[in-house]
Design a protein around this motif. Structure first.
Motif, PDB file in Angstrom:
ATOM      1  N   GLU A 161       0.813  -1.210   0.000  1.00  0.00           N
ATOM      2  CA  GLU A 161       0.000   0.000   0.000  1.00  0.00           C
ATOM      3  C   GLU A 161       0.853   1.269   0.000  1.00  0.00           C
ATOM      4  N   GLY A 166      -0.560   2.982  -7.616  1.00  0.00           N
ATOM      5  CA  GLY A 166      -2.010   2.972  -7.515  1.00  0.00           C
ATOM      6  C   GLY A 166      -2.616   2.565  -8.850  1.00  0.00           C
ATOM      7  N   PRO A 167      -3.909   2.235  -8.866  1.00  0.00           N
ATOM      8  CA  PRO A 167      -4.525   1.754 -10.114  1.00  0.00           C
ATOM      9  C   PRO A 167      -4.469   2.769 -11.241  1.00  0.00           C
ATOM     10  N   HIS A 352      -5.857  -0.246  -2.411  1.00  0.00           N
ATOM     11  CA  HIS A 352      -5.963  -0.379  -3.860  1.00  0.00           C
ATOM     12  C   HIS A 352      -5.578  -1.768  -4.341  1.00  0.00           C
ATOM     13  N   THR A 357     -12.579  -1.770  -2.763  1.00  0.00           N
ATOM     14  CA  THR A 357     -11.975  -1.673  -1.437  1.00  0.00           C
ATOM     15  C   THR A 357     -12.928  -2.239  -0.392  1.00  0.00           C
ATOM     16  N   SER A 395     -12.659   4.335  -2.863  1.00  0.00           N
ATOM     17  CA  SER A 395     -11.645   4.087  -1.841  1.00  0.00           C
ATOM     18  C   SER A 395     -12.233   3.876  -0.459  1.00  0.00           C
ATOM     19  N   GLY A 455      -9.249   9.817  -9.792  1.00  0.00           N
ATOM     20  CA  GLY A 455      -8.907   8.403  -9.841  1.00  0.00           C
ATOM     21  C   GLY A 455      -9.537   7.718 -11.040  1.00  0.00           C
ATOM     22  N   ARG A 457      -9.850   4.219 -11.142  1.00  0.00           N
ATOM     23  CA  ARG A 457     -10.234   2.843 -10.836  1.00  0.00           C
ATOM     24  C   ARG A 457     -11.688   2.557 -11.195  1.00  0.00           C
TER      25      ARG A 457
END
Length: 870
Positions: A161, A166-167, A352, A357, A395, A455, A457
């Motif tokens: 982490e 990150g994605p 992630h 999550t 998240s 983000g 994701r």
């Protein structure tokens, strides 16, 4: 069982050119040496329990997993070597911590009881930790001790982490890699460089080289954002900014309930509270927001679903409907039990780690439940849905449904206008509306927030609907079609001659007007300026050049040590030159034979791109053989114009360079292109330095293949003048009134043998050598070096290096003396331990007409002393 050596490969290496992120460890198995898994009581059962199928996920989801399957219980029971088991344990530990890795290998080291274990990693620190944990676990299990895997996996999870891409970053990096765009993670940061040198672009999550700082500042100030959007005709909620409960009361009097409170400078939904219906909850919301910002926005609550629209480079590329983390009752289970059930979804993980999550019941969740007179122990009615968060962020456990194809054209235009108004190249627009397929101005919806660095994701891995490759338009923006991403790279390796060849090529490239960055054993040079001193022939030095934003051409000396220590600093090059392979540094870092050394050097030509060139020495058997297994084009050079290998290669239409009739000549098919007479090149010392004729051949051939014409190559070779400043420690000649001094770096038998040819062609009344032995070389190598020295010198001054490298001064003195006297027992030998003292002695006792040859360790101090000598 213990680790005696642990190395991290960050690029193509001796162990694999394809798998570039590897941990290489040497393990001393002690009394367990030669043990197999089926001979240790209960080991197969214990490993199977700790690592179900050794942590392998569903093989249908990973081609890599299918290609490199892990160990099974049956294999362990049938028996596997412990080193092989260790390799799979290290991989399984990483997989169970959310880092899917599969490739590895293991084999016996040269020392009895030692094994080399190699395995892949995704995050360096996690890979090294997995190595240590795997050894600790296997050792404990073999000794019948109990083990606890949970804290180990927790630590690996934490590392993942903290340091894993990150994605969003991963999606952009993966898209770039799929287009053969190289990337470098800048040290001690999350900034990623895409491309090399002058062609580089950078990303930090989803901010890029083109992200406008003013746009980020505007998006970070919600009041300013709202004002600009309102002036542009974009529907936004009414609201104001408050700093106290008194201001909050005034705002409520103006807006009425329901309201939303959120910090002025907040992001990711932190400190936000929605749909506040009464004064008490409003005060709680104010305090929650002020944990992040003194200024708090209070605005009217807009009914509707939460949508995120993503705009890249002025175009809408994706849209998602976001739903906050929630549970639905069944009349039997508590809210906590329902949360636990939701978290069993294999798509949910820590942070992630996975596409979703896990839901965490934090203080914010407890406050939401308390407002409805509920706790985590409450049992919901069947069908009753409770939202556990006030925002729909992925998240915090939320879900996303792709709705890109449903967005009304009005809303598409609105999103693109918002991104342009704020001034963001990548922009996330949050809006509330009942139906994204209806124009926002018809649903009484509103844009509630604009996000810089949104983000990805929810778009690349939505809970429902089509995944969208939103990284592709980002890479398109950074590197439009036809825009270069790389710079030309010529890399040079070999046992001897690589530094001079590197400098010759760099000089040639610079002569054409390129801004060259090059690395050598004496430093890193950017546009002719030395920026770092010392041996800079490893991966980090190569990256130093490739990171430099002013460099548009790289020439990289690549030595054995760097390749064995951390691999190459680049994944592919345009031209690779291999000068030769000889017995040197054998017995170090588990390389014991010349053939193994050739395999190390052979890594470099294997990284040449398909349309690039490997430039190989046809006079060296091991180097010549490298050309038989390459996917790139191959060109050879030779000091013998009648070398049958060259003739056959040219007959087949190949390109080669030879030394014929005193000329450096390029062969292409049946044609000859004579560059120039070798004696005209200062580096050859009038043709006496045969080894530099050979280096000039390699450099000329590399230049020809790089596209330089005959005159460019000729001019470059004629204007390259070796000197203490340009080629420190490489054939530096100092002429004094009565004698001459030559400084060179020859330190192995092959090197001094070639130097001997030069010295034998040099007229002198007396030849003196200042030599030393190296403590980390095999005895036969030291004796071979000393024997040649004894043959070519009339007198020897024997000194010692500052670093004795494992042997004592007395051992080295005896070994060198023995070698010096093998063919010339009567040779005068003076022993002076300190190098500078030895040089002083030679300078003040030199005879008229003599030549003093210094094989130096401390190049800079030696040159300084010679320059100051009167």
């Amino acid at each position: 069982m213990k680790i005696v050596d642990l190395r991290t490969m960050r690029g193509p290496s001796y162990w694999s050119v394809k798998h570039t992120r590897l941990i290489v460890m040497k393990v001393d198995f002690g009394e367990l040496a030669g043990t197999w898994s089926n001979s240790v009581s209960e080991l197969p059962e214990q490993l199977a329990d700790l690592f179900p199928n050794l942590g392998m996920p569903n093989p249908h989801h990973s081609a890599e997993a299918i290609k490199h399957p892990p160990l099974t219980r049956d294999q362990l029971a049938d028996g596997e070597p412990l080193a092989y088991v260790l390799q799979h344990m290290a991989l399984a530990l990483q997989r169970q911590a959310g880092m899917p890795v599969y490739w590895g290998k293991s084999y016996p080291a040269h020392e009895a009881g030692m094994e080399i274990v190699v395995f892949a990693y995704r995050e360096e620190r996690a890979g090294r930790q997995a190595a240590e944990y795997a050894v600790e676990l296997l050792d404990a299990l073999c000794k019948g001790q109990s083990v606890d895997l949970k804290p180990m996996l927790a630590e690996l999870h934490d590392i993942r982490e903290e340091e894993y891409f990150g994605p969003s970053t991963q999606s952009i990096v993966s898209e770039a890699a799929s287009r053969n765009i190289p990337y470098i993670q800048l040290e001690n940061s999350n900034i990623i460089q895409l491309g090399y040198g002058v062609n580089q672009k950078r990303i930090w999550a989803t901010t890029t080289t083109y992200t406008c700082n003013a746009g980020v500042e505007i998006a970070g100030n919600k009041n300013r954002t709202k004002a600009m959007l309102k002036n542009a005709g974009v529907p936004v909620p009414r609201g104001t900014t408050v700093y106290s409960e008194e201001g909050l009361r005034d705002a409520i009097d103006e807006l009425g309930f329901p309201i939303v409170t959120k910090p002025l400078d907040g992001n990711h939904g932190k400190g936000a509270t929605i749909k506040i219906q009464n004064w008490e909850d409003a005060v709680v919301g104010l305090k929650a927001a002020q944990e992040y910002s003194r200024a708090v926005i209070v605005e009217q609550y807009i009914e509707g679903a939460d949508f995120r629209l993503l705009v890249v480079n002025g175009k809408l590329v994706a849209a998602a409907k976001r739903t906050p983390a929630a549970v639905t009752g069944n009349g039997m289970h508590t809210i906590q039990e329902l949360i636990d059930q939701v978290n069993t979804d294999p798509r949910r993980g820590i942070g992630h780690e996975k596409v979703l999550t896990a839901i965490k019941a934090d203080k914010h969740t407890l406050d939401i439940l308390a407002a409805q007179q509920l706790t985590l122990d409450s049992v919901l009615l069947a069908g009753q849905t409770i939202y556990l968060k006030s925002t729909a962020n992925i998240s915090t456990g939320g879900t996303a449904t792709d709705v890109t194809d449903l967005v009304d054209p009005y809303n598409v235009l609105l999103a693109e206008r918002v991104a342009g108004t704020i001034g963001l190249d990548i922009c996330g627009i949050d809006l509330l509306t009942d139906d994204i397929a209806v124009p926002l101005n018809e649903t009484r919806g509103a844009v509630i927030e604009v996000n810089a660095a949104p983000g990805f994701r929810m778009h690349i891995s939505p809970t429902e609907g089509l995944p969208r490759n939103v990284a592709a338009p980002v890479v398109d923006m950074l590197f439009p079609p036809g825009v270069p991403t790389r710079i030309p790279i010529i890399a040079v390796t070999g046992t001897n001659g690589k530094t001079t060849t590197t400098r010759l090529i760099a000089h040639m490239v610079a002569s054409k007007g390129y801004k060259v960055g090059f690395t050598t054993t004496d430093g890193i040079y950017i546009q002719g300026v030395q920026l770092q001193k010392g041996d800079c022939t490893g991966g980090q030095s190569a990256e130093f050049v490739l990171r430099d934003p002013t460099v548009n051409y790289a020439v990289l000396e690549t030595a054995r040590g760097g390749m064995l220590r951390s691999g190459l600093g680049f994944h592919s090059c345009d031209i690779a030159v291999v000068t030769n392979v000889a017995a040197d540094h054998l017995g170090l870092r588990d390389i014991y034979t010349v053939e193994e050394m050739a395999a190390v050097k052979g890594v470099l030509p294997r990284t040449v791109r398909k349309n690039g060139w490997a430039v190989l020495n046809a006079d060296d058997d091991l180097v010549y053989q490298m050309g038989h297994k390459l996917d790139c084009r191959v060109a050879y050079f030779s000091m013998d114009e009648n070398n049958p290998r060259i003739l056959e290669h040219v007959e087949d239409g190949g390109v080669a360079a030879v030394y014929e009739e005193g000329y450096i000549t390029i062969y292409k098919n049946s044609y000859k292109l004579r560059i120039d007479r070798a004696v005209e090149f200062p580096v050859t010392f009038g043709g006496r330095a045969g080894f530099n004729i050979e280096n000039s051949l390699a450099a000329a051939l590399a230049g020809y293949l790089a596209g330089f014409d005959k005159d460019d190559i000729k001019t470059a070779l004629r204007t390259f003048v070796p000197s203490a400043s340009k080629t420190p420690g490489r054939m530096n000649v100092f002429k004094y009134p009565q004698f001459e001094v030559i400084v060179d770096y020859a330190h192995n038998t092959a090197g001094i043998t070639k130097f001997a040819d030069f010295l034998n062609a040099t007229e002198a009344t007396h030849k003196v050598g200042i030599v030393s032995g190296l403590g980390d070389r095999r005895e036969e190598d030291t004796l071979g070096f000393a024997r040649i020295a004894g043959q070519i010198f009339d007198e020897v001054i024997l000194r010692q290096d500052r670093d004795l490298r494992g042997k004592t001064a007395e051992e080295l003195r005896e070994l060198m003396t023995s070698g010096l006297q093998l063919d010339k027992p009567e040779i005068p030998i003076t022993y002076i331990e300190n190098e500078l003292d030895a040089i002083d002695h030679a300078l003040y006792t030199a005879r008229p007409g003599s030549v003093v040859c210094i094989f130096t360790e401390n190049i800079s101090a030696t040159i300084k002393k010679l320059e100051n000598h009167q």
